[in-house]
Design a protein around this motif. Structure first.
Motif, PDB file in Angstrom:
ATOM      1  N   SER A   1     -22.865  10.858 -12.880  1.00 38.86           N
ATOM      2  CA  SER A   1     -22.001   9.600 -11.257  1.00 38.86           C
ATOM      3  C   SER A   1     -20.898  10.211 -10.978  1.00 38.86           C
ATOM      4  CB  SER A   1     -22.957   8.500 -12.234  1.00 38.86           C
ATOM      5  OG  SER A   1     -22.132   8.683 -13.677  1.00 38.86           O
ATOM      6  N   ALA A   2     -20.749   9.518 -10.411  1.00 41.68           N
ATOM      7  CA  ALA A   2     -18.820   9.079 -10.426  1.00 41.68           C
ATOM      8  C   ALA A   2     -18.782   8.129 -10.304  1.00 41.68           C
ATOM      9  CB  ALA A   2     -18.926   8.841  -8.601  1.00 41.68           C
ATOM     10  N   PRO A   3     -17.595   8.484 -11.717  1.00 40.72           N
ATOM     11  CA  PRO A   3     -16.395   7.845 -12.213  1.00 40.72           C
ATOM     12  C   PRO A   3     -15.564   6.762 -10.925  1.00 40.72           C
ATOM     13  CG  PRO A   3     -15.874   9.749 -12.490  1.00 40.72           C
ATOM     14  CD  PRO A   3     -16.676   9.977 -12.296  1.00 40.72           C
ATOM     15  N   LEU A   4     -15.369   5.452 -11.788  1.00 34.79           N
ATOM     16  CA  LEU A   4     -14.284   4.794 -11.129  1.00 34.79           C
ATOM     17  C   LEU A   4     -12.882   5.199 -11.140  1.00 34.79           C
ATOM     18  CD1 LEU A   4     -12.993   2.113  -9.386  1.00 34.79           C
ATOM     19  CD2 LEU A   4     -13.590   0.974 -11.516  1.00 34.79           C
ATOM     20  N   ILE A   5     -11.976   5.768 -10.136  1.00 26.98           N
ATOM     21  CA  ILE A   5     -10.896   5.657 -10.306  1.00 26.98           C
ATOM     22  C   ILE A   5     -10.030   5.765 -10.734  1.00 26.98           C
ATOM     23  CG2 ILE A   5      -9.979   8.440 -10.032  1.00 26.98           C
ATOM     24  CD1 ILE A   5     -12.448   9.568  -8.555  1.00 26.98           C
ATOM     25  N   PRO A   6      -8.889   4.904 -11.920  1.00 33.10           N
ATOM     26  CA  PRO A   6      -8.028   4.353 -11.218  1.00 33.10           C
ATOM     27  C   PRO A   6      -7.365   5.377 -10.386  1.00 33.10           C
ATOM     28  CG  PRO A   6      -9.083   4.592 -13.153  1.00 33.10           C
ATOM     29  CD  PRO A   6      -9.421   5.927 -12.759  1.00 33.10           C
ATOM     30  N   SER A   7      -5.401   4.014 -10.250  1.00 33.42           N
ATOM     31  CA  SER A   7      -4.193   4.261  -9.716  1.00 33.42           C
ATOM     32  C   SER A   7      -3.000   3.811  -9.651  1.00 33.42           C
ATOM     33  CB  SER A   7      -5.201   4.134  -8.187  1.00 33.42           C
ATOM     34  OG  SER A   7      -3.801   4.264  -7.703  1.00 33.42           O
ATOM     35  N   PRO A   8      -2.583   4.364 -10.383  1.00 34.51           N
ATOM     36  CA  PRO A   8      -2.157   6.271 -10.609  1.00 34.51           C
ATOM     37  C   PRO A   8      -3.591   6.874 -12.026  1.00 34.51           C
ATOM     38  CG  PRO A   8      -0.003   5.214 -10.706  1.00 34.51           C
ATOM     39  CD  PRO A   8      -0.881   4.077 -10.069  1.00 34.51           C
ATOM     40  N   LEU A   9      -3.405   8.203 -11.401  1.00 37.93           N
ATOM     41  CA  LEU A   9      -3.382   8.665 -12.732  1.00 37.93           C
ATOM     42  C   LEU A   9      -1.996   9.220 -13.002  1.00 37.93           C
ATOM     43  CD1 LEU A   9      -6.848  10.324 -10.971  1.00 37.93           C
ATOM     44  CD2 LEU A   9      -6.689   8.991 -13.248  1.00 37.93           C
ATOM     45  N   PRO A  10      -2.608   9.709 -14.484  1.00 35.88           N
ATOM     46  CA  PRO A  10      -1.838  10.218 -15.244  1.00 35.88           C
ATOM     47  C   PRO A  10      -2.227  11.893 -14.773  1.00 35.88           C
ATOM     48  CG  PRO A  10      -3.391  10.010 -16.325  1.00 35.88           C
ATOM     49  CD  PRO A  10      -3.277   8.939 -15.720  1.00 35.88           C
TER      50      PRO A  10
ATOM     51  N   ALA B   1     -15.106   5.317 -21.954  1.00 38.60           N
ATOM     52  CA  ALA B   1     -14.952   4.252 -22.144  1.00 38.60           C
ATOM     53  C   ALA B   1     -13.759   3.920 -22.565  1.00 38.60           C
ATOM     54  CB  ALA B   1     -15.736   3.072 -22.423  1.00 38.60           C
ATOM     55  N   GLU B   2     -13.267   3.909 -24.013  1.00 33.62           N
ATOM     56  CA  GLU B   2     -12.148   3.513 -24.119  1.00 33.62           C
ATOM     57  C   GLU B   2     -11.046   3.844 -23.656  1.00 33.62           C
ATOM     58  OE1 GLU B   2      -9.541   2.257 -28.285  1.00 33.62           O
ATOM     59  OE2 GLU B   2     -12.017   3.631 -28.841  1.00 33.62           O
ATOM     60  N   LEU B   3     -11.648   5.452 -23.229  1.00 29.08           N
ATOM     61  CA  LEU B   3     -10.013   6.303 -22.472  1.00 29.08           C
ATOM     62  C   LEU B   3     -10.022   6.102 -21.227  1.00 29.08           C
ATOM     63  CD1 LEU B   3      -7.982   8.639 -21.881  1.00 29.08           C
ATOM     64  CD2 LEU B   3     -10.765  10.369 -21.962  1.00 29.08           C
ATOM     65  N   ALA B   4     -11.425   5.069 -20.919  1.00 33.41           N
ATOM     66  CA  ALA B   4     -10.800   4.819 -19.270  1.00 33.41           C
ATOM     67  C   ALA B   4      -9.866   3.353 -19.390  1.00 33.41           C
ATOM     68  CB  ALA B   4     -12.504   4.577 -18.865  1.00 33.41           C
ATOM     69  N   THR B   5     -10.312   2.380 -20.362  1.00 32.26           N
ATOM     70  CA  THR B   5     -10.167   1.436 -19.977  1.00 32.26           C
ATOM     71  C   THR B   5      -8.224   2.074 -20.304  1.00 32.26           C
ATOM     72  OG1 THR B   5     -11.287   0.585 -21.053  1.00 32.26           O
ATOM     73  CG2 THR B   5      -9.323  -0.849 -21.142  1.00 32.26           C
ATOM     74  N   MET B   6      -7.631   2.670 -21.190  1.00 29.31           N
ATOM     75  CA  MET B   6      -6.493   3.393 -21.344  1.00 29.31           C
ATOM     76  C   MET B   6      -5.299   3.876 -20.569  1.00 29.31           C
ATOM     77  SD  MET B   6      -6.189   5.348 -25.020  1.00 29.31           S
ATOM     78  CE  MET B   6      -6.512   4.676 -26.476  1.00 29.31           C
ATOM     79  N   VAL B   7      -6.946   4.791 -19.011  1.00 32.49           N
ATOM     80  CA  VAL B   7      -6.050   5.002 -18.005  1.00 32.49           C
ATOM     81  C   VAL B   7      -5.527   4.039 -16.748  1.00 32.49           C
ATOM     82  CG1 VAL B   7      -7.096   6.298 -15.810  1.00 32.49           C
ATOM     83  CG2 VAL B   7      -7.609   7.359 -18.006  1.00 32.49           C
ATOM     84  N   THR B   8      -7.201   2.933 -16.633  1.00 32.02           N
ATOM     85  CA  THR B   8      -6.669   1.826 -16.228  1.00 32.02           C
ATOM     86  C   THR B   8      -5.101   1.142 -16.533  1.00 32.02           C
ATOM     87  OG1 THR B   8      -9.141   1.651 -15.473  1.00 32.02           O
ATOM     88  CG2 THR B   8      -7.534  -0.544 -15.559  1.00 32.02           C
ATOM     89  N   GLU B   9      -5.233   1.105 -17.775  1.00 32.79           N
ATOM     90  CA  GLU B   9      -3.651   0.182 -18.778  1.00 32.79           C
ATOM     91  C   GLU B   9      -2.333   1.899 -17.899  1.00 32.79           C
ATOM     92  OE1 GLU B   9      -1.455  -0.876 -22.142  1.00 32.79           O
ATOM     93  OE2 GLU B   9      -3.273  -1.037 -22.605  1.00 32.79           O
ATOM     94  N   PHE B  10      -3.168   2.703 -17.879  1.00 31.70           N
ATOM     95  CA  PHE B  10      -1.612   3.464 -17.122  1.00 31.70           C
ATOM     96  C   PHE B  10      -0.885   3.021 -16.426  1.00 31.70           C
ATOM     97  CE2 PHE B  10      -0.265   7.368 -14.653  1.00 31.70           C
ATOM     98  CZ  PHE B  10       0.857   7.563 -15.503  1.00 31.70           C
ATOM     99  N   GLY B  11      -2.133   2.843 -15.058  1.00 35.50           N
ATOM    100  CA  GLY B  11      -1.760   2.705 -14.150  1.00 35.50           C
ATOM    101  C   GLY B  11      -1.119   1.024 -13.475  1.00 35.50           C
ATOM    102  N   GLN B  12      -0.784   0.290 -14.641  1.00 41.42           N
ATOM    103  CA  GLN B  12      -0.436  -1.186 -14.440  1.00 41.42           C
ATOM    104  C   GLN B  12       1.259  -0.940 -14.864  1.00 41.42           C
ATOM    105  OE1 GLN B  12      -3.157  -3.778 -15.974  1.00 41.42           O
ATOM    106  NE2 GLN B  12      -4.994  -3.518 -14.358  1.00 41.42           N
ATOM    107  N   ARG B  13       1.213   0.256 -15.859  1.00 42.23           N
ATOM    108  CA  ARG B  13       2.471   0.186 -16.153  1.00 42.23           C
ATOM    109  C   ARG B  13       3.868   0.545 -15.503  1.00 42.23           C
ATOM    110  NH1 ARG B  13       2.054   2.449 -22.763  1.00 42.23           N
ATOM    111  NH2 ARG B  13       0.294   1.241 -23.054  1.00 42.23           N
ATOM    112  N   GLN B  14       4.536  -0.333 -15.417  1.00 40.72           N
ATOM    113  CA  GLN B  14       6.025  -0.188 -14.248  1.00 40.72           C
ATOM    114  C   GLN B  14       6.796   1.209 -15.304  1.00 40.72           C
ATOM    115  OE1 GLN B  14       9.644  -1.922 -13.649  1.00 40.72           O
ATOM    116  NE2 GLN B  14       8.922  -2.415 -12.746  1.00 40.72           N
TER     117      GLN B  14
END
Length: 250
Positions: free
Chosen positions: A4-13, A222-235
Motif C-alpha cells: 500500500s502506498a503511504p501518504l507522503i508528506p512534503s517537504p521530506l527530510p 505511524a508515530e514516525l509518519a506523524t513526526m515526518v509530517t510535523e517536520f514538513g510544517q516546521r520553519q
C-alpha cells in the motif's frame, strides 16, 4: 515491503537519524529475560526502514552501539555484538532485494575481526544500490568522529599537503563520517530522555529534534509518519530571520 502506498508528506527530510533508546526498559516492563529487550529492538527496525524507503527518505542512520556502550556489563556487550552480527546477516538479503545500500560508521578498531569482515562484506555487496542508504552506527561517538577528522587534517598539515589556514568548517566536513551524505535534517530519540548522547554532533548541527517517551521496540511507523509530517510544517531558518525565510525567491 508494504504494497500500500503511504501518504507522503512534503517537504521530506533527506536524512533521518534515530537514537534507538529504551530496549532494556522495555524488556523489564514486559517481564522478559536478560537481553530480550534488545532482541525486540532489533526486530523493530524493519518496518521503519520499509517506511523510509517507500516515502523517499535518502538516508536513515540508526545508533546501534555507542563509544560509551563499551562500559556496559561484558555479558550485555557480548549479546549486543551477537545481535549486530545477526542484524547484518538478516538485513543483507533485504538490502539486496530492495536496492538499499548498507553502511557502517564508527571506530572499527575496537570490534572483533569477524564483525569487521562481516561489515565490510555487506558494504561491498550493497555499494551499488541507490534506492536508499541505511547507516548503522557501531562503536560510534560524535566527539570521536570530530577528533578523528581533526587528526586526519593535522597529518596533512604535517605532510605539507595543507596549511593551518586551509582548515575551516568546510574542510573538516570532508573528513567526518558520512561526509558524502546529506546533513541530518531530522533527529529522533525514543525512550523519554532529552539528550543527544554524543550522536552525530557535527552532522546534526541544524537538525530538527524529536523526542518521544515511546520505547524503541514499541516505536511504530505511524508515530514516525506523524513526526515526518510535523517536520514538513516546521520553519527551518538556518540562522536567518523568519521574514527572510518566508520571502519568496526571485
Amino acid at each position: 515491503m508494504s504494497t500500500s502506498a503511504p501518504l507522503i508528506p512534503s517537504p521530506l527530510p533527506h536524512h533521518i537519524a534515530i537514537i534507538m533508546d529504551g530496549n532494556n526498559r522495555y524488556g523489564k516492563a514486559q517481564g522478559l529475560g536478560p537481553g530480550a529487550g534488545h532482541i525486540a529492538g532489533k526486530d523493530a527496525l524493519d518496518p521503519i526502514v520499509e517506511y523510509c524507503r517507500e516515502v523517499g527518505i535518502e538516508v536513515l542512520t540508526v545508533f546501534a552501539f555507542s563509544s560509551e556502550n563499551w562500559q556496559r556489563p561484558p555479558a550485555e556487550v557480548a549479546l549486543l555484538m551477537q545481535l549486530l552480527a545477526l542484524t547484518i546477516n538478516e538485513q543483507l538479503p533485504r538490502m539486496q532485494k530492495y536496492e538499499i545500500q548498507l553502511r557502517f560508521i564508527g571506530d572499527r578498531s575496537l570490534l572483533s575481526e569477524e564483525l569487521r569482515v562481516l561489515m565490510a562484506d555487506a558494504e561491498a555487496q550493497t555499494a551499488h544500490h541507490t534506492a536508499m542508504t541505511l547507516v548503522i552506527a557501531i562503536s560510534y561517538g560524535g566527539q570521536w568522529d570530530i577528533a578523528h577528522a581533526a587528526q586526519q587534517l593535522a597529518q596533512q598539515v604535517l605532510d605539507g599537503q595543507l596549511t593551518v589556514a586551509d582548515i575551516n568548517k568546510e574542510k573538516l566536513s570532508e573528513y567526518v563520517q558520512l561526509a558524502d551524505a546529506p546533513a541530518v535534517d531530522m533527529l529522533i530519540r525514543t525512550g523519554g530522555d532529552y539528550r543527544l548522547s554524543n550522536f552525530l554532533l557535527w552532522q546534526s548541527a541544524y537538525a530538527e529534534l524529536f523526542f518521544t517517551d515511546t520505547l524503541w521496540p514499541q516505536f511504530s511507523v505511524a508515530e514516525l509518519a506523524t513526526m515526518v509530517t510535523e517536520f514538513g510544517q516546521r520553519q527551518r531558518r538556518f540562522g536567518k530571520a523568519s521574514e527572510q525565510v518566508e520571502m519568496p525567491s526571485v
